[in-house]
Design a protein around this motif. Structure first.
Motif, PDB file in Angstrom:
ATOM      1  N   ILE A   1      88.574 -27.891  47.443  1.00  0.00           N
ATOM      2  CA  ILE A   1      87.312 -27.636  48.146  1.00  0.00           C
ATOM      3  C   ILE A   1      87.581 -26.884  49.439  1.00  0.00           C
ATOM      4  CG2 ILE A   1      85.415 -28.751  49.397  1.00  0.00           C
ATOM      5  CD1 ILE A   1      85.482 -30.939  47.205  1.00  0.00           C
ATOM      6  N   PHE A   2      88.586 -27.313  50.210  1.00  0.00           N
ATOM      7  CA  PHE A   2      88.936 -26.657  51.468  1.00  0.00           C
ATOM      8  C   PHE A   2      89.261 -25.184  51.233  1.00  0.00           C
ATOM      9  CE2 PHE A   2      92.275 -25.366  54.490  1.00  0.00           C
ATOM     10  CZ  PHE A   2      91.553 -25.468  55.661  1.00  0.00           C
ATOM     11  N   LYS A   3      90.094 -24.911  50.244  1.00  0.00           N
ATOM     12  CA  LYS A   3      90.500 -23.537  49.940  1.00  0.00           C
ATOM     13  C   LYS A   3      89.287 -22.692  49.520  1.00  0.00           C
ATOM     14  CE  LYS A   3      93.613 -20.401  48.592  1.00  0.00           C
ATOM     15  NZ  LYS A   3      94.504 -19.697  49.430  1.00  0.00           N
ATOM     16  N   ARG A   4      88.427 -23.274  48.685  1.00  0.00           N
ATOM     17  CA  ARG A   4      87.262 -22.531  48.200  1.00  0.00           C
ATOM     18  C   ARG A   4      86.264 -22.259  49.324  1.00  0.00           C
ATOM     19  NH1 ARG A   4      85.685 -18.449  45.415  1.00  0.00           N
ATOM     20  NH2 ARG A   4      83.636 -18.720  44.492  1.00  0.00           N
ATOM     21  N   VAL A   5      86.082 -23.216  50.220  1.00  0.00           N
ATOM     22  CA  VAL A   5      85.173 -23.006  51.360  1.00  0.00           C
ATOM     23  C   VAL A   5      85.676 -21.844  52.210  1.00  0.00           C
ATOM     24  CG1 VAL A   5      84.354 -24.025  53.534  1.00  0.00           C
ATOM     25  CG2 VAL A   5      84.175 -25.311  51.412  1.00  0.00           C
ATOM     26  N   LYS A   6      86.991 -21.772  52.421  1.00  0.00           N
ATOM     27  CA  LYS A   6      87.559 -20.641  53.163  1.00  0.00           C
ATOM     28  C   LYS A   6      87.249 -19.325  52.448  1.00  0.00           C
ATOM     29  CE  LYS A   6      91.625 -20.827  55.021  1.00  0.00           C
ATOM     30  NZ  LYS A   6      93.072 -21.053  55.261  1.00  0.00           N
ATOM     31  N   GLN A   7      87.358 -19.317  51.126  1.00  0.00           N
ATOM     32  CA  GLN A   7      87.067 -18.104  50.361  1.00  0.00           C
ATOM     33  C   GLN A   7      85.587 -17.735  50.471  1.00  0.00           C
ATOM     34  OE1 GLN A   7      88.401 -19.175  46.427  1.00  0.00           O
ATOM     35  NE2 GLN A   7      90.521 -18.579  46.846  1.00  0.00           N
ATOM     36  N   LEU A   8      84.711 -18.728  50.358  1.00  0.00           N
ATOM     37  CA  LEU A   8      83.272 -18.463  50.463  1.00  0.00           C
ATOM     38  C   LEU A   8      82.914 -17.955  51.862  1.00  0.00           C
ATOM     39  CD1 LEU A   8      81.918 -21.566  48.514  1.00  0.00           C
ATOM     40  CD2 LEU A   8      81.777 -19.172  47.770  1.00  0.00           C
ATOM     41  N   ASN A   9      83.535 -18.523  52.884  1.00  0.00           N
ATOM     42  CA  ASN A   9      83.322 -18.046  54.257  1.00  0.00           C
ATOM     43  C   ASN A   9      83.789 -16.608  54.418  1.00  0.00           C
ATOM     44  OD1 ASN A   9      81.995 -19.855  55.968  1.00  0.00           O
ATOM     45  ND2 ASN A   9      83.817 -21.137  56.153  1.00  0.00           N
ATOM     46  N   GLY A  10      84.803 -16.244  53.665  1.00  0.00           N
ATOM     47  CA  GLY A  10      85.350 -14.890  53.726  1.00  0.00           C
ATOM     48  C   GLY A  10      84.576 -13.874  52.895  1.00  0.00           C
TER      49      GLY A  10
ATOM     50  N   VAL B   1      78.109 -20.372  40.946  1.00  0.00           N
ATOM     51  CA  VAL B   1      77.065 -21.222  40.374  1.00  0.00           C
ATOM     52  C   VAL B   1      75.650 -20.766  40.736  1.00  0.00           C
ATOM     53  CG1 VAL B   1      78.498 -23.276  40.109  1.00  0.00           C
ATOM     54  CG2 VAL B   1      77.335 -22.860  42.270  1.00  0.00           C
ATOM     55  N   GLY B   2      75.531 -19.617  41.350  1.00  0.00           N
ATOM     56  CA  GLY B   2      74.209 -19.083  41.686  1.00  0.00           C
ATOM     57  C   GLY B   2      73.510 -19.829  42.810  1.00  0.00           C
ATOM     58  N   ALA B   3      74.266 -20.478  43.678  1.00  0.00           N
ATOM     59  CA  ALA B   3      73.688 -21.218  44.801  1.00  0.00           C
ATOM     60  C   ALA B   3      73.329 -20.258  45.933  1.00  0.00           C
ATOM     61  CB  ALA B   3      74.671 -22.270  45.293  1.00  0.00           C
ATOM     62  N   ASN B   4      72.475 -20.722  46.822  1.00  0.00           N
ATOM     63  CA  ASN B   4      72.065 -19.935  47.975  1.00  0.00           C
ATOM     64  C   ASN B   4      72.990 -20.266  49.142  1.00  0.00           C
ATOM     65  OD1 ASN B   4      70.858 -18.789  50.217  1.00  0.00           O
ATOM     66  ND2 ASN B   4      68.787 -19.261  49.533  1.00  0.00           N
ATOM     67  N   LEU B   5      73.795 -19.308  49.565  1.00  0.00           N
ATOM     68  CA  LEU B   5      74.766 -19.534  50.639  1.00  0.00           C
ATOM     69  C   LEU B   5      74.104 -19.831  51.981  1.00  0.00           C
ATOM     70  CD1 LEU B   5      77.414 -16.784  49.815  1.00  0.00           C
ATOM     71  CD2 LEU B   5      77.612 -19.243  49.461  1.00  0.00           C
ATOM     72  N   LYS B   6      72.835 -19.458  52.137  1.00  0.00           N
ATOM     73  CA  LYS B   6      72.155 -19.681  53.418  1.00  0.00           C
ATOM     74  C   LYS B   6      71.558 -21.081  53.523  1.00  0.00           C
ATOM     75  CE  LYS B   6      71.294 -14.868  54.106  1.00  0.00           C
ATOM     76  NZ  LYS B   6      70.554 -13.866  54.779  1.00  0.00           N
ATOM     77  N   THR B   7      71.244 -21.704  52.396  1.00  0.00           N
ATOM     78  CA  THR B   7      70.609 -23.020  52.455  1.00  0.00           C
ATOM     79  C   THR B   7      71.504 -24.149  51.950  1.00  0.00           C
ATOM     80  OG1 THR B   7      69.582 -22.697  50.283  1.00  0.00           O
ATOM     81  CG2 THR B   7      68.291 -22.069  52.219  1.00  0.00           C
TER      82      THR B   7
ATOM     83  N   LYS C   1      75.163 -26.152  51.464  1.00  0.00           N
ATOM     84  CA  LYS C   1      76.424 -26.328  52.175  1.00  0.00           C
ATOM     85  C   LYS C   1      77.551 -25.766  51.324  1.00  0.00           C
ATOM     86  CE  LYS C   1      74.960 -30.511  54.502  1.00  0.00           C
ATOM     87  NZ  LYS C   1      75.171 -31.951  54.621  1.00  0.00           N
ATOM     88  N   LEU C   2      78.501 -25.105  51.977  1.00  0.00           N
ATOM     89  CA  LEU C   2      79.615 -24.500  51.256  1.00  0.00           C
ATOM     90  C   LEU C   2      80.451 -25.543  50.526  1.00  0.00           C
ATOM     91  CD1 LEU C   2      80.778 -21.748  53.765  1.00  0.00           C
ATOM     92  CD2 LEU C   2      79.272 -21.522  51.788  1.00  0.00           C
ATOM     93  N   THR C   3      80.592 -26.729  51.121  1.00  0.00           N
ATOM     94  CA  THR C   3      81.354 -27.781  50.448  1.00  0.00           C
ATOM     95  C   THR C   3      80.655 -28.227  49.163  1.00  0.00           C
ATOM     96  OG1 THR C   3      80.307 -29.410  51.893  1.00  0.00           O
ATOM     97  CG2 THR C   3      82.514 -28.658  52.500  1.00  0.00           C
ATOM     98  N   ASP C   4      79.335 -28.287  49.187  1.00  0.00           N
ATOM     99  CA  ASP C   4      78.583 -28.658  47.987  1.00  0.00           C
ATOM    100  C   ASP C   4      78.720 -27.595  46.907  1.00  0.00           C
ATOM    101  OD1 ASP C   4      77.763 -30.962  49.259  1.00  0.00           O
ATOM    102  OD2 ASP C   4      75.788 -30.176  49.801  1.00  0.00           O
ATOM    103  N   ILE C   5      78.691 -26.331  47.315  1.00  0.00           N
ATOM    104  CA  ILE C   5      78.849 -25.234  46.358  1.00  0.00           C
ATOM    105  C   ILE C   5      80.232 -25.309  45.723  1.00  0.00           C
ATOM    106  CG2 ILE C   5      79.006 -22.721  46.106  1.00  0.00           C
ATOM    107  CD1 ILE C   5      76.914 -22.547  48.412  1.00  0.00           C
TER     108      ILE C   5
END
Length: 73
Positions: free
Chosen positions: A25-34, A40-46, A48-52
């Motif tokens: 999860i930590f690694k993926r959150v860093k990637q999503l932040n980058g 999964v088609g989630a909304n990055l603005k609404t 949480k990155l950890t949930d995604i």
């Protein structure tokens, strides 16, 4: 799906190893932040990155390929 169900399913994907799940999860959150695209088609603005990240793991979109050991000096 409820958060508890997603967490349980994500744990199953990593053989119930909470440490591996936390690191993934930590690694993926860093990637999503980058700027990585979520799988999964989630909304990055609404959402949480950890949930995604946990949802991606639970749905089998992300898998652990290998663990590398860090060599100590």
């Amino acid at each position: 799906m409820r958060t508890e169900q997603i967490a349980a399913k994500a744990l199953e994907q990593v053989n119930n190893d909470r440490y591996v799940l936390a690191n993934m999860i930590f690694k993926r959150v860093k990637q999503l932040n980058g700027g990585a695209q979520n799988l999964v088609g989630a909304n990055l603005k609404t959402d949480k990155l950890t949930d995604i990240a946990m949802r991606e793991i639970a749905e089998g979109k992300l898998v652990l390929e290998r663990i590398e050991e860090i060599k100590q000096p």
